[in-house]
Design a protein around this motif. Sequence first.
Motif, PDB file in Angstrom:
ATOM      1  N   LEU A  55       0.829  -1.207   0.000  1.00 16.49           N
ATOM      2  CA  LEU A  55       0.000   0.000   0.000  1.00 16.49           C
ATOM      3  C   LEU A  55       0.865   1.259   0.000  1.00 16.49           C
ATOM      4  O   LEU A  55       0.561   2.232  -0.693  1.00 16.49           O
ATOM      5  N   ALA A  56       1.937   1.246   0.772  1.00 18.71           N
ATOM      6  CA  ALA A  56       2.844   2.403   0.811  1.00 18.71           C
ATOM      7  C   ALA A  56       3.471   2.642  -0.557  1.00 18.71           C
ATOM      8  O   ALA A  56       3.531   3.779  -1.034  1.00 18.71           O
ATOM      9  N   ASN A  57       3.928   1.577  -1.210  1.00 20.17           N
ATOM     10  CA  ASN A  57       4.540   1.699  -2.531  1.00 20.17           C
ATOM     11  C   ASN A  57       3.539   2.226  -3.551  1.00 20.17           C
ATOM     12  O   ASN A  57       3.849   3.142  -4.331  1.00 20.17           O
ATOM     13  N   ASP A  58       2.342   1.647  -3.554  1.00 18.14           N
ATOM     14  CA  ASP A  58       1.309   2.081  -4.503  1.00 18.14           C
ATOM     15  C   ASP A  58       0.947   3.546  -4.291  1.00 18.14           C
ATOM     16  O   ASP A  58       0.788   4.298  -5.254  1.00 18.14           O
ATOM     17  N   LYS A  59       0.819   3.962  -3.026  1.00 20.30           N
ATOM     18  CA  LYS A  59       0.456   5.349  -2.725  1.00 20.30           C
ATOM     19  C   LYS A  59       1.556   6.306  -3.185  1.00 20.30           C
ATOM     20  O   LYS A  59       1.283   7.330  -3.795  1.00 20.30           O
ATOM     21  N   ALA A  60       2.813   5.968  -2.923  1.00 17.17           N
ATOM     22  CA  ALA A  60       3.919   6.845  -3.332  1.00 17.17           C
ATOM     23  C   ALA A  60       3.966   6.981  -4.852  1.00 17.17           C
ATOM     24  O   ALA A  60       4.122   8.092  -5.371  1.00 17.17           O
ATOM     25  N   ARG A  61       3.817   5.863  -5.560  1.00 14.83           N
ATOM     26  CA  ARG A  61       3.817   5.929  -7.032  1.00 14.83           C
ATOM     27  C   ARG A  61       2.640   6.751  -7.543  1.00 14.83           C
ATOM     28  O   ARG A  61       2.778   7.555  -8.468  1.00 14.83           O
ATOM     29  N   SER A  62       1.487   6.573  -6.940  1.00 16.07           N
ATOM     30  CA  SER A  62       0.298   7.321  -7.353  1.00 16.07           C
ATOM     31  C   SER A  62       0.469   8.817  -7.100  1.00 16.07           C
ATOM     32  O   SER A  62       0.161   9.645  -7.971  1.00 16.07           O
ATOM     33  N   LEU A  63       0.965   9.177  -5.928  1.00 13.29           N
ATOM     34  CA  LEU A  63       1.171  10.587  -5.605  1.00 13.29           C
ATOM     35  C   LEU A  63       2.240  11.224  -6.488  1.00 13.29           C
ATOM     36  O   LEU A  63       2.167  12.405  -6.798  1.00 13.29           O
ATOM     37  N   CYS A  64       3.214  10.437  -6.886  1.00 11.50           N
ATOM     38  CA  CYS A  64       4.278  10.921  -7.769  1.00 11.50           C
ATOM     39  C   CYS A  64       3.679  11.367  -9.103  1.00 11.50           C
ATOM     40  O   CYS A  64       4.116  12.358  -9.687  1.00 11.50           O
ATOM     41  N   GLY A  65       2.686  10.633  -9.571  1.00  7.94           N
ATOM     42  CA  GLY A  65       1.884  11.083 -10.690  1.00  7.94           C
ATOM     43  C   GLY A  65       2.445  10.935 -12.096  1.00  7.94           C
ATOM     44  O   GLY A  65       1.868  11.448 -13.038  1.00  7.94           O
ATOM     45  N   GLN A  66       3.541  10.237 -12.255  1.00  7.91           N
ATOM     46  CA  GLN A  66       4.126  10.046 -13.585  1.00  7.91           C
ATOM     47  C   GLN A  66       4.178   8.555 -13.895  1.00  7.91           C
ATOM     48  O   GLN A  66       4.311   7.724 -12.997  1.00  7.91           O
ATOM     49  N   SER A  67       4.137   8.203 -15.170  1.00 10.21           N
ATOM     50  CA  SER A  67       4.113   6.787 -15.549  1.00 10.21           C
ATOM     51  C   SER A  67       5.411   6.060 -15.192  1.00 10.21           C
ATOM     52  O   SER A  67       5.406   4.842 -15.029  1.00 10.21           O
ATOM     53  N   ASP A  68       6.512   6.796 -15.049  1.00 13.41           N
ATOM     54  CA  ASP A  68       7.786   6.144 -14.742  1.00 13.41           C
ATOM     55  C   ASP A  68       8.194   6.266 -13.276  1.00 13.41           C
ATOM     56  O   ASP A  68       9.344   5.995 -12.926  1.00 13.41           O
ATOM     57  N   CYS A  69       7.279   6.665 -12.409  1.00 10.34           N
ATOM     58  CA  CYS A  69       7.623   6.769 -10.984  1.00 10.34           C
ATOM     59  C   CYS A  69       7.976   5.392 -10.440  1.00 10.34           C
ATOM     60  O   CYS A  69       7.247   4.425 -10.650  1.00 10.34           O
TER      61      CYS A  69
END
Length: 128
Positions: A55-69
């Motif tokens: 969940l932490a990983n998914d949230k960080a990638r989502s908040l980062c907001g770019q396809s290559d995060c």
Amino acid sequence: MLFRHCAPIALAIASAALLSACGGGDGIFENRGAIAVSETTGAVAISWDAANQNLANDKARSLCGQSDCKVVLQFSKCGAFSVDTNARIYAVAEGNSATEAQEAADNSCRANGGQTCTAIPELPAKCN
């Protein structure tokens, strides 16, 4: 490379209630955090207080907001991001406190050639 910051979203009340009901402070259930970075745009985000690492990983990638995060740090205690925007160098680190994590990230950034390594003001170190 520009570094954009993103503010995380709070955990759902149900997760907090579950941790409390299960004795969340006794070390059995530890909240997790993550830092994600986009190498192409420089976007960066941090998540914390997630019920598990996925969940932490998914949230960080989502908040980062770019396809290559991509997740560049997973942490259980405190996590920090440091950047020298002039040299386009960044580093991340975990610590027992926000101050310790930030100092470690700043030192790692300098060790990689950064001169003015510091936290992004709107993206300070976070602790679970």
